[in-house]
Structures are given as C-alpha cells and as structure tokens.
Design a protein around this motif. Structure first.
Motif, PDB file in Angstrom:
ATOM      1  N   UNK A 187      14.841 -20.052 -14.719  1.00  0.00           N
ATOM      2  CA  UNK A 187      14.179 -19.017 -13.916  1.00  0.00           C
ATOM      3  C   UNK A 187      12.821 -19.514 -13.408  1.00  0.00           C
ATOM      4  N   UNK A 188      12.537 -19.191 -12.149  1.00  0.00           N
ATOM      5  CA  UNK A 188      11.260 -19.658 -11.580  1.00  0.00           C
ATOM      6  C   UNK A 188      10.079 -18.924 -12.230  1.00  0.00           C
ATOM      7  N   UNK A 189       8.989 -19.648 -12.484  1.00  0.00           N
ATOM      8  CA  UNK A 189       7.790 -18.916 -12.960  1.00  0.00           C
ATOM      9  C   UNK A 189       7.264 -18.007 -11.845  1.00  0.00           C
ATOM     10  N   UNK A 190       6.845 -16.810 -12.217  1.00  0.00           N
ATOM     11  CA  UNK A 190       6.364 -15.856 -11.200  1.00  0.00           C
ATOM     12  C   UNK A 190       4.841 -15.845 -11.181  1.00  0.00           C
ATOM     13  N   UNK A 191       4.287 -16.155 -10.006  1.00  0.00           N
ATOM     14  CA  UNK A 191       2.824 -16.180  -9.845  1.00  0.00           C
ATOM     15  C   UNK A 191       2.405 -14.934  -9.059  1.00  0.00           C
ATOM     16  N   UNK A 192       1.558 -14.136  -9.657  1.00  0.00           N
ATOM     17  CA  UNK A 192       1.102 -12.905  -9.002  1.00  0.00           C
ATOM     18  C   UNK A 192      -0.166 -13.129  -8.193  1.00  0.00           C
ATOM     19  N   UNK A 193      -0.155 -12.636  -6.959  1.00  0.00           N
ATOM     20  CA  UNK A 193      -1.351 -12.728  -6.109  1.00  0.00           C
ATOM     21  C   UNK A 193      -1.740 -11.313  -5.681  1.00  0.00           C
ATOM     22  N   UNK A 194      -2.933 -10.856  -6.101  1.00  0.00           N
ATOM     23  CA  UNK A 194      -3.372  -9.511  -5.694  1.00  0.00           C
ATOM     24  C   UNK A 194      -3.649  -9.462  -4.191  1.00  0.00           C
ATOM     25  N   UNK A 195      -3.184  -8.396  -3.540  1.00  0.00           N
ATOM     26  CA  UNK A 195      -3.446  -8.250  -2.091  1.00  0.00           C
ATOM     27  C   UNK A 195      -4.843  -7.672  -1.910  1.00  0.00           C
ATOM     28  N   UNK A 196      -5.820  -8.476  -2.214  1.00  0.00           N
ATOM     29  CA  UNK A 196      -7.201  -7.995  -2.144  1.00  0.00           C
ATOM     30  C   UNK A 196      -8.122  -9.193  -1.966  1.00  0.00           C
ATOM     31  N   UNK A 197      -9.364  -8.931  -1.652  1.00  0.00           N
ATOM     32  CA  UNK A 197     -10.401  -9.964  -1.464  1.00  0.00           C
ATOM     33  C   UNK A 197      -9.892 -11.112  -0.589  1.00  0.00           C
ATOM     34  N   UNK A 198      -9.867 -12.340  -1.084  1.00  0.00           N
ATOM     35  CA  UNK A 198      -9.597 -13.463  -0.185  1.00  0.00           C
ATOM     36  C   UNK A 198      -8.113 -13.673   0.125  1.00  0.00           C
ATOM     37  N   UNK A 199      -7.287 -12.730  -0.304  1.00  0.00           N
ATOM     38  CA  UNK A 199      -5.885 -12.716   0.151  1.00  0.00           C
ATOM     39  C   UNK A 199      -5.850 -12.781   1.681  1.00  0.00           C
ATOM     40  N   UNK A 200      -6.772 -12.072   2.328  1.00  0.00           N
ATOM     41  CA  UNK A 200      -6.763 -12.008   3.797  1.00  0.00           C
ATOM     42  C   UNK A 200      -7.206 -13.324   4.445  1.00  0.00           C
ATOM     43  N   UNK A 201      -7.817 -14.211   3.665  1.00  0.00           N
ATOM     44  CA  UNK A 201      -8.254 -15.507   4.218  1.00  0.00           C
ATOM     45  C   UNK A 201      -7.292 -16.638   3.880  1.00  0.00           C
ATOM     46  N   UNK A 202      -6.666 -16.558   2.697  1.00  0.00           N
ATOM     47  CA  UNK A 202      -5.974 -17.751   2.199  1.00  0.00           C
ATOM     48  C   UNK A 202      -4.524 -17.553   1.780  1.00  0.00           C
ATOM     49  N   UNK A 203      -3.971 -16.342   1.885  1.00  0.00           N
ATOM     50  CA  UNK A 203      -2.645 -16.123   1.295  1.00  0.00           C
ATOM     51  C   UNK A 203      -1.573 -17.121   1.751  1.00  0.00           C
ATOM     52  N   UNK A 204      -1.441 -17.409   3.055  1.00  0.00           N
ATOM     53  CA  UNK A 204      -0.359 -18.332   3.454  1.00  0.00           C
ATOM     54  C   UNK A 204      -0.494 -19.699   2.781  1.00  0.00           C
ATOM     55  N   UNK A 205      -1.721 -20.116   2.546  1.00  0.00           N
ATOM     56  CA  UNK A 205      -1.956 -21.396   1.881  1.00  0.00           C
ATOM     57  C   UNK A 205      -1.535 -21.340   0.410  1.00  0.00           C
ATOM     58  N   UNK A 206      -1.957 -20.304  -0.287  1.00  0.00           N
ATOM     59  CA  UNK A 206      -1.620 -20.176  -1.715  1.00  0.00           C
ATOM     60  C   UNK A 206      -0.104 -20.040  -1.898  1.00  0.00           C
ATOM     61  N   UNK A 207       0.496 -19.270  -1.008  1.00  0.00           N
ATOM     62  CA  UNK A 207       1.949 -19.048  -1.106  1.00  0.00           C
ATOM     63  C   UNK A 207       2.688 -20.378  -0.965  1.00  0.00           C
ATOM     64  N   UNK A 208       2.322 -21.121   0.076  1.00  0.00           N
ATOM     65  CA  UNK A 208       2.989 -22.398   0.315  1.00  0.00           C
ATOM     66  C   UNK A 208       2.801 -23.334  -0.890  1.00  0.00           C
ATOM     67  N   UNK A 209       1.602 -23.379  -1.422  1.00  0.00           N
ATOM     68  CA  UNK A 209       1.299 -24.280  -2.532  1.00  0.00           C
ATOM     69  C   UNK A 209       2.192 -23.975  -3.746  1.00  0.00           C
ATOM     70  N   UNK A 210       2.197 -22.733  -4.170  1.00  0.00           N
ATOM     71  CA  UNK A 210       2.960 -22.405  -5.384  1.00  0.00           C
ATOM     72  C   UNK A 210       4.467 -22.457  -5.139  1.00  0.00           C
ATOM     73  N   UNK A 211       4.890 -22.053  -3.960  1.00  0.00           N
ATOM     74  CA  UNK A 211       6.337 -22.110  -3.690  1.00  0.00           C
ATOM     75  C   UNK A 211       6.824 -23.557  -3.651  1.00  0.00           C
TER      76      UNK A 211
END
Ligand code: SF4
Length: 321
Positions: A1-25
């Motif tokens: 099973x894949x480890x699940x990484x939680x990212x809160x939709x708050x603060x710098x989510x609006x600046x960096x989410x696509x980057x963080x998503x790509x990195x962990x995926x």
C-alpha cells in the motif's frame, strides 16, 4: 500500500501544491488533501489555536485536524526563507511546533527546514530529508525534485496568464475581460484565494463583469524590477511582492483601483498595508482595505466591495463624457 502524505489546503498550498504533489507522487506516495475550507474546519482551527494567531494560522490548524486521521504523514515544512536575502513571516518558522503542541494524535510530521537566505544548500537538504520519509533511494529523490520544479514553473506560468492558483491546478481558462474595468486584488495568497476565508471575493467581482489581476498574475521579472526601485530593500518576500505588484498595476495603468485583503492581527500586513495605501492614494488611485478574521460577516464585506465597485464604475462612466 502506498504511504499517504497529507497536505493541508491552507497557507502555502496556494503557492506550492503542484510542486509538492509531483515530488511525493514521484516517490510513490499518495497525496491526500484536506477538504476545502468550511465552517467545521474554521471552528476546529479557532478552538485549538492560540487566541492571538491570525486567521490563516487558525485555518491551517483546522485543516490539519481534518486530515490527521486519514494519512500516514503530514507535510508541514518549516519555512524560514524562500528567497535569497529575504525572510517570510516567523509564524511559518514555528508552524510545525505550533501544530504538534496544539493538535493531539498526529501522524508522523514531515518537518523539514527551508532557509534559502544565504544559499540553496538548505533546500537540497530539505528535499533529501523530506524524500527519505518515503524512500531511501537518493537518486530517485533528486529526480523527483527536478520534475517537481518543472511542475512549479508550469504552475507559475499559468498564473501569469491570468489564472488563479485553483484554476491553474484544475485546468481552468483565463477569464476574458479585455475591455472595461479591472481591479488589482492583492494580499497573501491564502487570504485572497481561499474562497471561504475571502467570502468568495474573486467570483463576486468577476460576476459583475470586472476583471481581476492579482500579484501572482504579474511576471516575476516585473516584480523584481519594481522592488529594486524601493528606497529600502523589503526583506519580507510576500511584502515585497505585494508592494511591487501594486506599484506595477498603477504605474502601468493596468487597473482602475486596488483592493488589499489582510488578516486581522497580521503584523506584516499592518506595516505593508499602510505603505501600500499611502503609495496608492498618492497616485490618486482608489484603494480599499478589507480585513478578515473568524468573526467577519459576509454581508459587511459584500457591502464594502459593492460600494467600491460602484464607485469605480461611476468614475469610469464619468470619463466617457
Ligand atoms: S504573514 Fe500575517 S497572515 Fe500570514 S501567517 Fe504571518 S501573521 Fe498570519
């Protein structure tokens, strides 16, 4: 099973989410997001935060509570500086500590430090540290990082074409307001783009056929060019961007007025807001400061925004005579 990484939709989510998503995926993890901000998230955040925290920090805690039981890891980086010779608000530096001390029963927190004030070496270390929570394969971590940077640049390019972060993330198209009134909507991204916190201000303004330009829709090179003309260097990255964006929008006659959305109790906005307001008013451009906190009533915001937009429309119509 894949480890699940939680990212809160708050603060710098609006600046960096696509980057963080790509990195962990790329490392093989599954990304889990908190729900869109809603009343329960707000209430949970307010109930568990310290009283004098600003609204965005309270909301961040609410998003953590929403996520914590659904994930193996929570990604809460400790951000000190994201640009050479600059800092961001100290609350970002203490964020993981605040969350760990105030929210019970947390999963493992991915708490890595990013401090790029002097050089980029801390970023490389942070990337490696974050990746190691998921895999021991260093080559894979660096390759995921490279690919995530590309995603970030694509995301930023889309915003420079006129998309909000949410539209850029979800494949939206730029709104076409080629003619008529445009206004500058400036403020911290988590204030202006969180539809719940901002009382959906973007949709309401666009709904009147009025175009919006935010600081993220301006090319970084323009922001840097204008920031170099400031009498003193602004060492807060977000403050610099907000100030430079307002100057650019006015000097280049891109907008008819400016709305600045601030969070009550924000030290940075108290200072930057005053500087921006003085400079904007000196140039004879209408300016409206909107302050939000957990007690803000939607009707009050609507009335102020509508009055401001009516005035801009009236000014615009008067010019035609
Ligand atoms: S910059 Fe202001 S609004 Fe943002 S986290 Fe810091 S205190 Fe809160």
């Amino acid at each position: 099973m894949k480890p699940r990484v939680g990212i809160p939709r708050a603060l710098l989510y609006y600046n960096y989410y696509p980057m963080w998503k790509e990195f962990f995926e790329r490392l093989g993890a599954e990304i889990v997001l908190s729900e869109l901000t809603n009343k329960k998230i707000l209430d949970d955040g307010v109930n568990c935060s310290v009283d004098d925290a600003c609204l965005p920090i309270k909301l961040f805690h609410g998003h953590v509570i929403d996520l914590k039981d659904r994930v193996d890891f929570l990604f809460i980086p400790r951000l000190i500086s994201v640009q050479r010779s600059e800092y961001i608000c100290p609350k970002f530096c203490g964020l993981p500590d605040m969350v760990v001390s105030l929210v019970n029963d947390l999963p493992t927190v991915i708490d890595v430090t990013v401090n790029m004030r002097n050089n980029n070496s801390s970023l490389r270390k942070a990337v490696l540290d974050a990746g190691r929570y998921i895999t021991g394969d260093v080559v894979r971590i660096y390759s995921a990082y490279k690919s995530s940077l590309q995603k970030l640049h694509e995301f930023q390019r889309k915003m420079e074409e006129g998309l909000t972060p949410l539209e850029a993330m979800h494949g939206g198209k730029p709104s076409s307001f080629k003619e008529g009134i445009k206004i500058g909507l400036i403020g911290h991204p988590y204030n202006i783009y969180d539809n719940y916190a901002s009382m959906d201000i973007i949709r309401k303004i666009r709904g009147r056929g009025i175009g919006i330009i935010t600081q993220d829709m301006i090319r970084e090179s323009e922001i840097d060019r204008i920031a170099k003309t400031f009498p003193k260097a602004m060492f807060w990255s977000f403050g610099k961007k907000i100030m430079a964006a307002s100057e650019y929008l006015i000097d280049e006659k891109k907008v008819e007025g400016i709305i600045y959305m601030v969070a009550f109790g924000c030290g940075l906005d108290a200072l930057v807001g005053d500087l921006v307001e003085r400079r904007v008013r000196k140039k004879g451009v209408p300016f409206c400061l909107i302050t939000i906190d957990e007690h803000t009533g939607e009707a009050g915001i609507d009335t102020r925004v509508e009055a401001f937009l009516d005035m801009l429309e009236w000014r615009n119509a008067s010019k035609c005579w």
